[in-house]
Design a protein around this motif. Sequence first.
Motif, PDB file in Angstrom:
ATOM      1  N   LEU A  53      -2.142   0.957  18.286  1.00 52.15           N
ATOM      2  CA  LEU A  53      -2.555   1.829  17.057  1.00 52.15           C
ATOM      3  C   LEU A  53      -3.676   1.374  16.486  1.00 52.15           C
ATOM      4  N   ASP A  54      -4.391   2.734  15.419  1.00 58.74           N
ATOM      5  CA  ASP A  54      -5.694   2.024  14.885  1.00 58.74           C
ATOM      6  C   ASP A  54      -4.641   2.227  13.575  1.00 58.74           C
ATOM      7  N   LEU A  55      -4.960   0.707  12.995  1.00 56.17           N
ATOM      8  CA  LEU A  55      -4.249   1.442  11.259  1.00 56.17           C
ATOM      9  C   LEU A  55      -5.807   1.371  10.528  1.00 56.17           C
ATOM     10  N   GLY A  56      -5.477   1.795   9.352  1.00 53.44           N
ATOM     11  CA  GLY A  56      -6.756   2.336   8.195  1.00 53.44           C
ATOM     12  C   GLY A  56      -7.873   3.037   9.408  1.00 53.44           C
ATOM     13  N   CYS A  57      -7.414   3.802   9.503  1.00 55.94           N
ATOM     14  CA  CYS A  57      -8.222   4.872  11.098  1.00 55.94           C
ATOM     15  C   CYS A  57      -9.657   5.366  10.123  1.00 55.94           C
ATOM     16  N   GLY A  58      -9.229   5.356   8.635  1.00 58.37           N
ATOM     17  CA  GLY A  58     -10.015   6.719   7.731  1.00 58.37           C
ATOM     18  C   GLY A  58     -10.479   7.985   8.999  1.00 58.37           C
ATOM     19  N   THR A  59     -11.677   8.438   8.741  1.00 60.46           N
ATOM     20  CA  THR A  59     -11.654   9.533   9.685  1.00 60.46           C
ATOM     21  C   THR A  59     -11.490   9.473  11.555  1.00 60.46           C
ATOM     22  N   GLY A  60     -11.789   8.788  11.575  1.00 59.49           N
ATOM     23  CA  GLY A  60     -10.884   8.511  12.833  1.00 59.49           C
ATOM     24  C   GLY A  60     -11.862   8.451  13.691  1.00 59.49           C
ATOM     25  N   SER A  61     -12.961   7.997  13.800  1.00 65.41           N
ATOM     26  CA  SER A  61     -14.138   7.259  14.738  1.00 65.41           C
ATOM     27  C   SER A  61     -13.620   6.800  15.701  1.00 65.41           C
ATOM     28  N   LEU A  62     -13.292   6.127  15.689  1.00 67.06           N
ATOM     29  CA  LEU A  62     -12.394   5.183  16.734  1.00 67.06           C
ATOM     30  C   LEU A  62     -11.806   5.053  17.304  1.00 67.06           C
ATOM     31  N   THR A  63     -10.830   6.274  16.909  1.00 68.50           N
ATOM     32  CA  THR A  63      -9.495   6.671  17.264  1.00 68.50           C
ATOM     33  C   THR A  63     -10.324   7.334  18.320  1.00 68.50           C
ATOM     34  N   LEU A  64     -10.859   8.239  18.403  1.00 66.81           N
ATOM     35  CA  LEU A  64     -11.885   9.617  19.331  1.00 66.81           C
ATOM     36  C   LEU A  64     -11.961   8.413  20.337  1.00 66.81           C
ATOM     37  N   LEU A  65     -12.656   7.203  19.882  1.00 65.57           N
ATOM     38  CA  LEU A  65     -13.341   6.727  20.778  1.00 65.57           C
ATOM     39  C   LEU A  65     -12.716   6.264  21.886  1.00 65.57           C
ATOM     40  N   LEU A  66     -11.491   5.692  21.419  1.00 63.07           N
ATOM     41  CA  LEU A  66     -10.527   5.023  21.969  1.00 63.07           C
ATOM     42  C   LEU A  66      -9.655   6.100  23.166  1.00 63.07           C
ATOM     43  N   ALA A  67      -9.725   7.293  22.461  1.00 67.37           N
ATOM     44  CA  ALA A  67      -8.704   8.569  23.263  1.00 67.37           C
ATOM     45  C   ALA A  67      -9.959   9.216  24.293  1.00 67.37           C
ATOM     46  N   GLU A  68     -10.912   8.699  24.109  1.00 63.78           N
ATOM     47  CA  GLU A  68     -11.941   9.407  25.599  1.00 63.78           C
ATOM     48  C   GLU A  68     -11.686   7.987  26.031  1.00 63.78           C
ATOM     49  N   GLN A  69     -11.894   6.763  26.008  1.00 60.74           N
ATOM     50  CA  GLN A  69     -11.750   5.861  27.206  1.00 60.74           C
ATOM     51  C   GLN A  69     -10.343   5.841  27.744  1.00 60.74           C
ATOM     52  N   GLY A  70      -9.722   6.812  27.556  1.00 57.54           N
ATOM     53  CA  GLY A  70      -8.539   6.699  28.564  1.00 57.54           C
ATOM     54  C   GLY A  70      -7.189   6.079  28.001  1.00 57.54           C
ATOM     55  N   HIS A  71      -7.709   5.535  26.608  1.00 57.35           N
ATOM     56  CA  HIS A  71      -5.981   5.484  25.928  1.00 57.35           C
ATOM     57  C   HIS A  71      -5.916   5.755  24.852  1.00 57.35           C
ATOM     58  N   ARG A  72      -4.522   5.536  24.609  1.00 60.43           N
ATOM     59  CA  ARG A  72      -3.199   6.409  23.491  1.00 60.43           C
ATOM     60  C   ARG A  72      -3.096   6.226  22.293  1.00 60.43           C
ATOM     61  N   PRO A  73      -3.839   6.553  21.356  1.00 64.76           N
ATOM     62  CA  PRO A  73      -4.280   5.594  20.294  1.00 64.76           C
ATOM     63  C   PRO A  73      -3.090   6.565  19.034  1.00 64.76           C
ATOM     64  N   VAL A  74      -3.118   6.122  18.248  1.00 67.94           N
ATOM     65  CA  VAL A  74      -1.961   6.374  16.871  1.00 67.94           C
ATOM     66  C   VAL A  74      -2.484   6.173  15.449  1.00 67.94           C
ATOM     67  N   GLY A  75      -3.355   6.932  15.139  1.00 67.27           N
ATOM     68  CA  GLY A  75      -3.971   6.683  13.608  1.00 67.27           C
ATOM     69  C   GLY A  75      -2.900   6.762  12.715  1.00 67.27           C
ATOM     70  N   VAL A  76      -3.198   5.123  11.510  1.00 68.30           N
ATOM     71  CA  VAL A  76      -2.407   5.451  10.530  1.00 68.30           C
ATOM     72  C   VAL A  76      -3.013   5.217   9.097  1.00 68.30           C
ATOM     73  N   ASP A  77      -3.143   6.218   8.424  1.00 68.36           N
ATOM     74  CA  ASP A  77      -4.183   5.603   6.815  1.00 68.36           C
ATOM     75  C   ASP A  77      -3.954   6.246   5.946  1.00 68.36           C
ATOM     76  N   LEU A  78      -3.673   5.591   4.876  1.00 72.17           N
ATOM     77  CA  LEU A  78      -2.911   5.444   2.929  1.00 72.17           C
ATOM     78  C   LEU A  78      -3.012   6.969   2.934  1.00 72.17           C
ATOM     79  N   SER A  79      -4.413   7.768   3.426  1.00 70.89           N
ATOM     80  CA  SER A  79      -5.155   9.252   2.876  1.00 70.89           C
ATOM     81  C   SER A  79      -5.170  10.060   2.703  1.00 70.89           C
ATOM     82  N   PRO A  80      -4.521  10.962   2.751  1.00 70.69           N
ATOM     83  CA  PRO A  80      -3.613  12.013   3.589  1.00 70.69           C
ATOM     84  C   PRO A  80      -5.421  12.582   3.998  1.00 70.69           C
ATOM     85  N   ARG A  81      -6.121  12.789   2.951  1.00 74.82           N
ATOM     86  CA  ARG A  81      -7.081  13.435   3.596  1.00 74.82           C
ATOM     87  C   ARG A  81      -8.595  12.896   4.557  1.00 74.82           C
TER      88      ARG A  81
END
Length: 218
Positions: A53-81
Amino acid sequence: MPDLDPQSIAAYWDAEADTFDDEADHGLRDLRVRAAWAGRLRSWMPRPPADVLDLGCGTGSLTLLLAEQGHRPVGVDLSPRMAEAARGKLAAAGFAAPVLTGDASDPPAAAGTSFDVVLARHLLWTLPAPERALRTWMGLLRPQGRLILIEGNWQASGDGPPYVPGAGALPWLGGVSAGPLVEVLRPYAASVAVEPLTDPVLWGKPIHDERYAVIANR
């Protein structure tokens, strides 16, 4: 507890979304910076695949790294944009990891309720009740799960970010030092470790304030 308007906070980060990735450690556009963060994540994470669970994921840069490393990330951010940008970044790389709009301090049930890892980077300073959020996050971990917090204390350098009206009452505005954060986590964790993050490659520039990671194992 500070009484901040969530819509004002979301609007603040919506306005930041277009330029957020211009910071070297946000966009990870520099290959050396990207590789440095990928290496740190790899060292902190359990073997893939892990549910993260990637909290306050922003634009998803770490979320993407996690996915590339074979993990199953879920991002959450308060900002719709921000969440929209994260979904686009993941999709462009061929990943369908979900990114939800919601309050990271109390993640939406749709994100899930049981994870191997909960990750948050530079999020605690924005929260009206950070200690309560930490308890919530520890409660989302499976047995032997871990909470990974990438944090810092920017007040020491006078470089705390401007924020929304009423933010002066936030408990950790401008960051928090590792010591107090560890003390909050100790009652809920089997072990807590601190790793300094002083390598300027991580930030794309030399730093003069306190930056670190806390790894709290359940």
